[in-house]
Design an enzyme around this catalytic site. Structure first.
Site, PDB file in Angstrom:
ATOM      1  N   LYS A 202     107.397  16.007 150.594  1.00 34.03           N
ATOM      2  CA  LYS A 202     107.332  17.465 150.572  1.00 34.03           C
ATOM      3  C   LYS A 202     105.882  17.877 150.792  1.00 34.03           C
ATOM      4  CE  LYS A 202     108.068  21.569 147.821  1.00 34.03           C
ATOM      5  NZ  LYS A 202     108.740  22.206 146.699  1.00 34.03           N
ATOM      6  N   LYS A 255     110.595  17.564 154.025  1.00 29.99           N
ATOM      7  CA  LYS A 255     110.535  19.020 153.967  1.00 29.99           C
ATOM      8  C   LYS A 255     109.115  19.493 154.231  1.00 29.99           C
ATOM      9  CE  LYS A 255     110.788  22.692 150.661  1.00 29.99           C
ATOM     10  NZ  LYS A 255     110.624  23.076 149.301  1.00 29.99           N
TER      11      LYS A 255
HETATM   12  C1  PBG Z   1     110.105  24.698 144.500  1.00 26.82           C
HETATM   13  C2  PBG Z   1     110.553  24.807 145.895  1.00 26.82           C
HETATM   14  C3  PBG Z   1     109.962  25.483 146.981  1.00 26.82           C
HETATM   15  C4  PBG Z   1     110.847  25.351 148.057  1.00 26.82           C
HETATM   16  C5  PBG Z   1     111.914  24.581 147.612  1.00 26.82           C
HETATM   17  N1  PBG Z   1     111.701  24.235 146.295  1.00 26.82           N
HETATM   18  C6  PBG Z   1     108.726  26.298 147.041  1.00 26.82           C
HETATM   19  C7  PBG Z   1     107.410  25.661 146.996  1.00 26.82           C
HETATM   20  O1  PBG Z   1     107.268  24.449 146.856  1.00 26.82           O
HETATM   21  O2  PBG Z   1     106.462  26.429 147.047  1.00 26.82           O
HETATM   22  C8  PBG Z   1     110.666  25.953 149.417  1.00 26.82           C
HETATM   23  C9  PBG Z   1     111.921  26.152 150.175  1.00 26.82           C
HETATM   24  C10 PBG Z   1     111.798  27.021 151.382  1.00 26.82           C
HETATM   25  O3  PBG Z   1     110.710  27.442 151.803  1.00 26.82           O
HETATM   26  O4  PBG Z   1     112.850  27.303 151.962  1.00 26.82           O
HETATM   27  N2  PBG Z   1     108.981  23.912 144.299  1.00 26.82           N
END
Ligand code: PBG
Length: 334
Positions: A202, A255
């Site tokens: 991520k 992601k």
């Molecule tokens: C929580 C989370 C996020 C997303 C999914 N889980 C936000 C972040 O990390 O700031 C983003 C999902 C999206 O942008 O569609 N940590």
């Protein structure tokens, strides 16, 4: 043998022939739809940067879940937006928290749907970080997200989701050791059969902007680069995925998706478990904005994007376009 003996166009001459040699399929059963459930929401509140997506009440989430299941989408990924936030994000593991309430309600109304939950603190903390804050030791003093103190809370969140009916938990915080901590906690509490989908690779991405507007979860100070990955790093993404596998992840995720196709492919070949790609909020917003301006054909663009993520190696695609894509896929064979 090359031209004129080999003619690549021979296999492209009709829809039937193209169908016969198509390498990748895209089906509704491979999609996961994120849902925002808001404690404060009465009806569905629109999210400006995500046209067509709304913050739903628990009852609204049940209706949405029903619609998705009817279209053949097998799973939803629940995000909670609590009415109150605090430094520890305690709303995240409240047994009557908004996600827990939504889980019970959807499990009862739409039992065939798989319920996944995002396990994180950032929607619940008043500072917007994905863990609890602590002081960094040593000469370089300052506030940091305390990794090991956060692990305990993440484990509590995962267990409370499983108790409320989550079929799959998906930690998205990027703390070190969270998959192992969550696995142990689930096993101790009788949830040894609950799989973990780890947000393994991520990245600290600008593409999460619209999500943070939706969840009110932008960090109040600093950014997430101390825990989310640097977009410049690929080898590190493989280390993250392999570590999560060692700690007991059942599925891993890359992601965002669109700018990270190389890593979807690399992670798929490095670990033989199911791989999910998260087609995130900013990727959705770009397509919606271009389609609204008449610059792109939305249906064709979305189906091409989702197919390309499958071709890159994603078994599962998480997308805010899930409902529309499922409808388009059921209307016509391409
Ligand atoms: C929580 C989370 C996020 C997303 C999914 N889980 C936000 C972040 O990390 O700031 C983003 C999902 C999206 O942008 O569609 N940590």
């Amino acid at each position: 043998m090359s031209f004129p003996v080999t003619r690549m166009r021979r296999l492209r001459s009709s829809p039937a022939l193209r169908g016969l040699v198509r390498e990748t399929d895209l089906r509704a059963c491979q999609l996961v739809a994120p849902i925002f459930v808001s404690e404060a929401s009465a009806g569905g509140e629109p999210i400006e940067a995500m046209p067509g997506v709304r913050r739903l009440s628990v009852a609204g989430a049940v209706d949405e879940a029903r619609e998705l299941a009817a279209l053949g989408v097998p799973a939803v990924l629940l995000f909670g937006i609590p009415a109150e936030k605090d430094p520890e994000g305690s709303g995240a593991y409240d047994s009557d928290g908004v996600v827990q309430l939504a889980l019970r309600a959807i499990a009862q109304a739409v039992p065939e749907l798989l319920l996944m939950t995002d396990v994180c603190l950032c929607e619940y903390t008043d500072h917007g970080h994905c863990g609890v804050l602590g002081e960094r030791a040593g000469a370089r003093a300052g506030v940091t997200v305390d990794n090991d103190a956060t692990l305990e809370l993440l484990a509590r969140i995962a267990v409370s989701h499983a108790e409320a009916g989550a079929d799959i938990v998906a930690p998205s915080d990027m703390m070190d050791g969270r998959v192992g901590a969550i696995r142990r906690a689930l096993d101790e509490d009788g949830f040894s059969q609950t799989p973990i989908l780890a947000y393994s690779a991520k990245f600290a991405s600008a593409f999460y902007g619209p999500f943070r507007e939706a969840a009110g979860s932008a960090p109040a100070f600093g950014d997430r680069r101390g825990y989310q990955m640097d977009p410049a790093n690929g080898a590190e993404a493989l280390r993250e995925a392999l570590l999560d596998v060692q700690e007991g992840a059942d599925m891993v995720m890359v992601k965002p998706a669109l700018a990270y196709g190389d890593l979807i492919a690399a992670v798929k070949s490095a670990c033989s478990l199911p791989v999910a790609a998260y087609n995130v909020s900013g990727e959705y917003a770009m397509v919606k904005a271009a389609a609204a301006a008449g610059y792109l054909d939305e249906r064709e663009t979305v189906l091409e994007i989702l197919t390309s993520l499958r071709r890159a190696g994603a078994d599962i695609v998480i997308t805010y376009h899930a409902k529309e894509a499922a409808r388009w896929l059921s209307e016509t064979a391409r």
